[in-house]
Design a protein around this motif. Structure first.
Motif, mmCIF file in Angstrom:
data_model
loop_
_atom_site.group_PDB
_atom_site.id
_atom_site.type_symbol
_atom_site.label_atom_id
_atom_site.label_comp_id
_atom_site.label_asym_id
_atom_site.label_seq_id
_atom_site.Cartn_x
_atom_site.Cartn_y
_atom_site.Cartn_z
ATOM 1 N N GLN A 23 -20.459 13.163 12.332
ATOM 2 C CA GLN A 23 -21.913 13.173 12.457
ATOM 3 C C GLN A 23 -22.442 14.346 13.274
ATOM 4 N N LEU A 24 -21.553 15.026 14.025
ATOM 5 C CA LEU A 24 -22.044 16.017 14.990
ATOM 6 C C LEU A 24 -21.456 17.411 14.816
ATOM 7 N N GLN A 25 -20.914 17.736 13.654
ATOM 8 C CA GLN A 25 -20.335 19.066 13.481
ATOM 9 C C GLN A 25 -21.376 20.174 13.619
ATOM 10 N N HIS A 26 -22.648 19.846 13.435
ATOM 11 C CA HIS A 26 -23.708 20.856 13.534
ATOM 12 C C HIS A 26 -24.152 21.068 14.974
ATOM 13 N N MET A 27 -23.523 20.390 15.929
ATOM 14 C CA MET A 27 -23.856 20.521 17.348
ATOM 15 C C MET A 27 -22.695 21.188 18.075
ATOM 16 N N ALA A 28 -22.982 22.186 18.907
ATOM 17 C CA ALA A 28 -21.941 22.871 19.677
ATOM 18 C C ALA A 28 -21.123 21.850 20.459
ATOM 19 N N TYR A 29 -19.826 22.129 20.603
ATOM 20 C CA TYR A 29 -18.947 21.114 21.180
ATOM 21 C C TYR A 29 -19.323 20.767 22.617
ATOM 22 N N ASP A 30 -19.673 21.752 23.426
ATOM 23 C CA ASP A 30 -20.055 21.423 24.802
ATOM 24 C C ASP A 30 -21.304 20.548 24.835
ATOM 25 N N ALA A 31 -22.202 20.740 23.888
ATOM 26 C CA ALA A 31 -23.397 19.894 23.814
ATOM 27 C C ALA A 31 -23.029 18.474 23.382
ATOM 28 N N GLN A 32 -22.058 18.349 22.479
ATOM 29 C CA GLN A 32 -21.576 17.020 22.109
ATOM 30 C C GLN A 32 -21.075 16.267 23.338
ATOM 31 N N LEU A 33 -20.313 16.957 24.190
ATOM 32 C CA LEU A 33 -19.749 16.311 25.370
ATOM 33 C C LEU A 33 -20.847 15.891 26.344
ATOM 34 N N ARG A 34 -21.852 16.742 26.507
ATOM 35 C CA ARG A 34 -22.969 16.373 27.383
ATOM 36 C C ARG A 34 -23.723 15.167 26.830
ATOM 37 N N TRP A 35 -23.947 15.179 25.520
ATOM 38 C CA TRP A 35 -24.662 14.064 24.907
ATOM 39 C C TRP A 35 -23.890 12.752 25.059
ATOM 40 N N LYS A 36 -22.580 12.814 24.878
ATOM 41 C CA LYS A 36 -21.784 11.586 24.991
ATOM 42 C C LYS A 36 -21.832 11.027 26.406
ATOM 43 N N ARG A 37 -21.786 11.900 27.383
ATOM 44 C CA ARG A 37 -21.911 11.449 28.770
ATOM 45 C C ARG A 37 -23.266 10.796 29.001
ATOM 46 N N GLN A 38 -24.306 11.450 28.470
ATOM 47 C CA GLN A 38 -25.641 10.901 28.659
ATOM 48 C C GLN A 38 -25.811 9.578 27.928
ATOM 49 N N HIS A 39 -25.161 9.433 26.790
ATOM 50 C CA HIS A 39 -25.190 8.168 26.049
ATOM 51 C C HIS A 39 -24.613 7.040 26.906
ATOM 52 N N VAL A 40 -23.510 7.328 27.604
ATOM 53 C CA VAL A 40 -22.923 6.334 28.506
ATOM 54 C C VAL A 40 -23.899 5.999 29.628
ATOM 55 N N ILE A 41 -24.485 7.033 30.237
ATOM 56 C CA ILE A 41 -25.437 6.816 31.335
ATOM 57 C C ILE A 41 -26.612 5.961 30.870
ATOM 58 N N ASP A 42 -27.181 6.311 29.728
ATOM 59 C CA ASP A 42 -28.329 5.559 29.220
ATOM 60 C C ASP A 42 -27.979 4.086 29.025
ATOM 61 N N SER A 43 -26.798 3.812 28.485
ATOM 62 C CA SER A 43 -26.395 2.425 28.262
ATOM 63 C C SER A 43 -26.243 1.676 29.579
ATOM 64 N N LEU A 44 -25.617 2.311 30.559
ATOM 65 C CA LEU A 44 -25.444 1.664 31.857
ATOM 66 C C LEU A 44 -26.790 1.308 32.472
ATOM 67 N N GLU A 45 -27.723 2.236 32.389
ATOM 68 C CA GLU A 45 -29.014 2.029 33.035
ATOM 69 C C GLU A 45 -29.898 1.051 32.273
#
Length: 561
Positions: A87-109
């Motif tokens: 789903q994310l090949q069109h997104m730079a890999y470092d941005a994918q990693l940042r987004w995944k971290r933020q996804h975890v943060i959003d869920s926790l909060e």
């Protein structure tokens, strides 16, 4: 008075994309109305056609990219936009990693109502950019699970809830900004102690740490995020006349188009091990040559349903599984001979019979057509026997990173008693056993426990004990027998931990709980229960087990208050 919806079906609108849904769709606003748009990244402006309108949100198709995100890249896979595998090949890999971290943060909060350190507006401490590359020297979890969500939320690039989304009615668990900046620290190599936690659970600690919140570390990514999968499960179908590379009626195999059961024929997948691609190509060619029919899920007729290939990353051994809609395989000897000739590394050729009208891949009957019933592979020096239906992580390199982190969070000194509550074939259990006094593993699938015992014997590890059953039933029996765990490790499927298991953990009161998660939403839900029951969530380490997809794993440390 009810406000009219400001957009209508088939209308063309300009949408400013502010976040991503959990399945990788862009989410933004047009005329103040929330729209979900595929192939759109946060920070982009697109012209889109409205396809479907609900009361408080809608769906649109991107027609034109008016302003591109700096994180947009050209997807290297030629069928990326047709196939539903990535789903994310069109997104730079470092941005994918940042987004995944933020996804975890959003869920926790938002689901767990937990405080994240440094998170004032969606950002969190732990790394300069939310990214850590994996440098572990060894090469996901494949869990077939329906998604069970907790509270659903839609957030934009600044972490603020988007107006107009209907809670509980949207297709999102959380919509996260792609690149929310972290507030402190710097990225560190996998396995190194982070500045915040030189000894897990010891620093930060106490009331001050609780007030500061949970440390969410940068996502540990891969140095080379391609060709990482050791298992391919390929649906088989018959080509239509208009397919470019297949005459009508010829055997095809690949992956389902996104949101459908239409098979996209392919000979190469960039996240699969090259050997898997080659084996699938050869098996399809043999099937065409022998005139094998493909299963048609509409009629229930046809023989070959799926081809599964497993590859041992360390050993190079190959298993081929033919999933059939019947017991008898015509010209089976020619099948076997053809596979053995085309795939010299093959050690096991297996048939699985599935006659049911179902989307589930495997049936109940599995038989060996040739060779062994298992292949072997290694993780961090531990050897595993892997059968056709064994659960075995599909990304070996990141599995080592994940399990090493779980052992680190367990804080073992060699004397502790540990319970592994979803032990599977014993992968985490055997990692733990190298540093624990004794490990008890429990799993509801009898065949998995047979594999776990075989794997312990294979490695000469004797300080482990495995039992078949539900964790919430077996663990109290162990307690009655005098087993008092210092640490409990859970690695549940996507639906998260059973409520009864969470209550069992609270009743057993271990000093530490290590939670290995493949779903941030159910993780957050379960952490809330454990927090309310007397535990404190100390830190979270996201690990990118499935690059270029929306999935993220995480290891979490909780300590008893």
């Amino acid at each position: 008075m009810k406000q009219p919806v400001p957009v209508s079906k088939n209308e063309e609108v300009v949408v400013d994309i502010e976040g991503l849904t959990h399945d990788g769709e862009g989410v933004g606003r047009a005329k103040g109305f929330t729209l979900f748009v595929r192939d759109a990244l946060p920070g982009e402006r697109v012209r889109a056609k409205v396809l479907k309108v609900k009361k408080t949100y809608g769906y649109a198709k991107r027609l034109e990219l008016l302003a591109a995100s700096p994180d947009r890249v050209d997807a290297p896979c030629p069928i990326f936009r047709q196939c539903g595998g990535c789903q994310l090949q069109h997104m730079a890999y470092d941005a994918q990693l940042r987004w995944k971290r933020q996804h975890v943060i959003d869920s926790l909060e938002r689901i767990g109502k937990l405080r994240v350190a440094g998170s004032g507006s969606g950002a969190a401490g732990g790394g300069a950019d939310g990214v850590t590359d994996s440098s572990a020297g060894a090469k996901g979890s494949e869990r077939s699970k329906g998604l069970e969500t907790g509270e659903k939320a839609i957030t934009g690039g600044n972490g603020v809830a988007l107006a107009g989304a209907e809670a509980g009615a949207t297709p999102t668990e959380a919509v996260s900004p792609a690149g929310a900046a972290s507030s402190a620290g710097a990225a560190s190599p996998a396995g190194a102690a982070s500045p915040e936690t030189s000894a897990p659970g010891m620093s930060p600690s106490g009331a001050a740490a609780a007030a500061a919140g949970i440390v969410v570390h940068p996502t540990i990514g891969m140095n080379e995020p391609w060709r990482y999968r050791n298992k391919a499960q390929v649906p088989i179908g018959m080509a239509m006349a208009d397919l470019k590379d297949g005459a009508a009626g010829s055997l095809i195999g690949g992956f389902y188009a996104q949101g459908s059961h239409r098979i996209i024929d392919m000979d190469e997948c960039l996240i699969q091990h090259e050997r898997n691609d080659e084996v699938v190509r050869q098996v399809k060619a043999i099937g065409r040559r022998l005139g094998v029919s493909a299963y048609d899920e509409n009629t229930g007729r046809g023989l070959l349903r799926h081809v599964m290939v497993r590859t041992g990353y360390v050993t190079g051994e190959v298993m081929v599984v033919l999933v059939t809609n019947g017991d008898r395989i015509p010209r089976v000897d020619e099948w076997v001979a053809g596979i053995r000739e085309a795939v010299p590394a093959v050690k096991s050729i297996v048939q699985n019979v599935n006659k049911r009208n179902t989307n589930v891949i495997f049936g109940d009957v599995t038989r060996v057509l040739w060779g062994s019933d298992v292949i072997y592979d290694e993780l961090d020096g531990i050897r595993f026997a892997i059968s056709a239906r064994s659960f075995y992580q599909v990304n070996p390199e990141q599995t080592v990173v994940l399990y090493r982190k779980a052992v680190e969070y367990a804080g073992l000194t060699g004397t502790e008693t540990v319970i592994d509550a979803y032990c599977g074939i014993g992968t985490i259990s055997l990692f733990l056993a190298r540093q624990a006094g004794r490990v008890y593993g429990v799993e509801v699938v009898p065949e998995a426990i047979e594999d776990a015992r075989r794997n312990a014997e294979l490695n000469g590890i004797r300080n482990v004990e495995f039992a078949v059953g539900l964790s919430e039933e077996v663990m109290p029996r162990w307690r009655e027998q005098g087993v008092e765990p210092d640490v409990i490790v859970v690695d549940p499927p996507r639906k998260g931990c059973d409520e009864a298991l969470l209550q069992t953990i609270l009743a057993m009161r271990p000093k530490r709980v290590v939670y290995v998660s493949c779903n941030p939403s159910t993780l957050a839900r379960d952490l809330r229960v454990l927090e309310d029951g007397g535990y404190r969530t100390v830190e979270v380490q996201p690990v990118d087990m499935f690059p270029h997809t929306v999935h993220v794993e995480a290891v979490i440390l909780l300590v008893r208050k």
